[in-house]
Enzyme design. Sequence first.
Site, PDB file in Angstrom:
ATOM      1  N   HIS A 128       0.831  -1.203   0.000  1.00 55.46           N
ATOM      2  CA  HIS A 128       0.000   0.000   0.000  1.00 55.46           C
ATOM      3  C   HIS A 128       0.873   1.263   0.000  1.00 55.46           C
ATOM      4  O   HIS A 128       0.733   2.131  -0.879  1.00 55.46           O
ATOM      5  CB  HIS A 128      -0.908  -0.021   1.244  1.00 55.46           C
ATOM      6  CG  HIS A 128      -1.826   1.143   1.364  1.00 55.46           C
ATOM      7  ND1 HIS A 128      -3.161   1.062   1.047  1.00 55.46           N
ATOM      8  CD2 HIS A 128      -1.622   2.423   1.758  1.00 55.46           C
ATOM      9  CE1 HIS A 128      -3.735   2.242   1.244  1.00 55.46           C
ATOM     10  NE2 HIS A 128      -2.814   3.082   1.679  1.00 55.46           N
ATOM     11  N   GLU A 129       1.785   1.341   0.959  1.00 56.98           N
ATOM     12  CA  GLU A 129       2.616   2.551   1.059  1.00 56.98           C
ATOM     13  C   GLU A 129       3.547   2.658  -0.143  1.00 56.98           C
ATOM     14  O   GLU A 129       3.865   3.763  -0.587  1.00 56.98           O
ATOM     15  CB  GLU A 129       3.407   2.563   2.375  1.00 56.98           C
ATOM     16  CG  GLU A 129       2.543   2.536   3.644  1.00 56.98           C
ATOM     17  CD  GLU A 129       1.462   3.611   3.706  1.00 56.98           C
ATOM     18  OE1 GLU A 129       1.598   4.646   3.020  1.00 56.98           O
ATOM     19  OE2 GLU A 129       0.453   3.408   4.424  1.00 56.98           O
ATOM     20  N   HIS A 149       1.783   4.557  -2.816  1.00 57.56           N
ATOM     21  CA  HIS A 149       1.882   6.011  -2.601  1.00 57.56           C
ATOM     22  C   HIS A 149       3.267   6.514  -3.019  1.00 57.56           C
ATOM     23  O   HIS A 149       3.403   7.562  -3.661  1.00 57.56           O
ATOM     24  CB  HIS A 149       1.660   6.340  -1.121  1.00 57.56           C
ATOM     25  CG  HIS A 149       0.227   6.255  -0.666  1.00 57.56           C
ATOM     26  ND1 HIS A 149      -0.785   6.980  -1.252  1.00 57.56           N
ATOM     27  CD2 HIS A 149      -0.363   5.547   0.338  1.00 57.56           C
ATOM     28  CE1 HIS A 149      -1.938   6.716  -0.626  1.00 57.56           C
ATOM     29  NE2 HIS A 149      -1.710   5.845   0.338  1.00 57.56           N
ATOM     30  N   GLU A 181      -4.815   7.573  -3.225  1.00 57.03           N
ATOM     31  CA  GLU A 181      -5.296   6.324  -2.633  1.00 57.03           C
ATOM     32  C   GLU A 181      -5.567   5.284  -3.725  1.00 57.03           C
ATOM     33  O   GLU A 181      -5.425   4.083  -3.498  1.00 57.03           O
ATOM     34  CB  GLU A 181      -6.541   6.614  -1.796  1.00 57.03           C
ATOM     35  CG  GLU A 181      -6.864   5.575  -0.745  1.00 57.03           C
ATOM     36  CD  GLU A 181      -5.785   5.388   0.334  1.00 57.03           C
ATOM     37  OE1 GLU A 181      -4.879   6.258   0.463  1.00 57.03           O
ATOM     38  OE2 GLU A 181      -5.838   4.375   1.032  1.00 57.03           O
TER      39      GLU A 181
HETATM   40 ZN    ZN Z   1      -3.135   5.207   1.771  1.00 60.39          ZN
END
Ligand code: ZN
Length: 492
Positions: free
Chosen positions: A256-257, A260, A286
Amino acid sequence: MRERYEELKARLATIHDLRRAQELLFWDQTVMMPPKGGPVRGAQLTTIDRIAHDLFVSDEIGRLLDDLAPYEESLDYDSDGTRRDWEKSRRVPSELASEMVGAAAEAHDVWAQARAESNFALFLPHLERAVELKRRYIDCFDGYDEPYDALLDDYEPGMKTAEVRAVFEELKRELVPLIKDVGSVEGDDAFMAGPWPTDAQHAFSLQVIERFGFDPRSFRLDVTVHPFAASSATQDIRLTTRYSPDDITSLFTAMHECGHGLYEHGVSPTLERTPLCHGVSSALHESQSRLWENLVGRSRPFWNHFYPSFQAAFPEALADVDQERWYRAINRVKPSYIRVDADEATYNLHIILRFELEQEIFGGSLDLRDLPELWNARFEEYLGIPVPNDTVGVLQDVHWSGGGFGYFPTYSLGNIISVQIWERAVADLPDLHDQFEAGEFQELHRWLRTNLYSLGRKFTPQETLERVVGGPIDARPYVRYLREKLTALAPA
Ligand code: ZN
């Protein structure tokens, strides 16, 4: 004209440097700083914030923007982002801005205590103050269709509440019955409790995200309490995660990170040290963390490649677990109380609940004293389980204590957009499935960088999405994706 342009760029670069230094000090505070550094660090962050704010809202920046208006008009894209930021910042009196910062700081510890004790009454006065200050903040602006637009605009510039409402209505209509159907599928997931040795978690996470595009010359992965991604430049990306021996969520957190981080890393180098050197909005950001975490990281081809080495890395937990059982466990849909622990599908209902309540708070119809009762009633209606106390109910999130109203919807908008972008990528790269099975993700990364990441904040979020997927936000691809995936997992 050229000179004025260079002058504006130089001033904005200074402000950008300060903002990035602020981000790095925050990263340091949560990752590296010894605990006693806290109070002085708080003062340092406030100082930088004040200097950057004052430099930005100055009359001189306004004059430069005015002088350059004809140049702005001549560009082939909508480049008024900086002007909008400047006008918005000028409209909020600095007393109100600092009152909001002070109130948030005071409310934080009270909220934490209230949450621990399931004591909504303790938190209520602080919540009332946060809402009151936000109402004053909303009053600083005009030209919005409804009050909530002003809050949403801080995270999703140009997005209207009515548009989000329509998209969420569709999502809710589809998801509530779908989750009732598939959310009761049970399985033996006891192995998910581990043990998961944390050094093996770190090694495996790194191995996966290096395949995604994490380059150790430009990225770091460190440990913190509440994971996030930060950056000081496109070549200096700081990802954070956390490890616990009794669960393996760290692997999905790292993906997830990393999503980003890849977005920030992929912004065109020509935009470095400008206000455009950033992902374009919270929802688009997101969409990228979710794309790498869910569409890639929870997919069958991904695990067809990684499962054998994953199983070998965690023999105690996985020796007797075949790949299908693992795949079902990480994709299980099961209503639960805590938003951050929710699965891919029920997560959206947590968000829709918050979005609806926030609108009612700022639409004026809701008495804050009734909030827990309303929360519980609606939670049960959407997720089918009764809320036992406010700790796992209305008090669970930090956002409202800090006045962060308007942020929640961007999480689900990100989910929706992630599938719109995914469908485009799959159409352009038809053999992605085979590439993933071979452990190769560079083509997807390259496609995303070319079509989305490199643009930074050059276009508005709406224009950006339009360029990438050829249309506005649309919940249907996401609903279709969830329906197909979840019904395939349900027993026949
Ligand atoms: Zn996030």
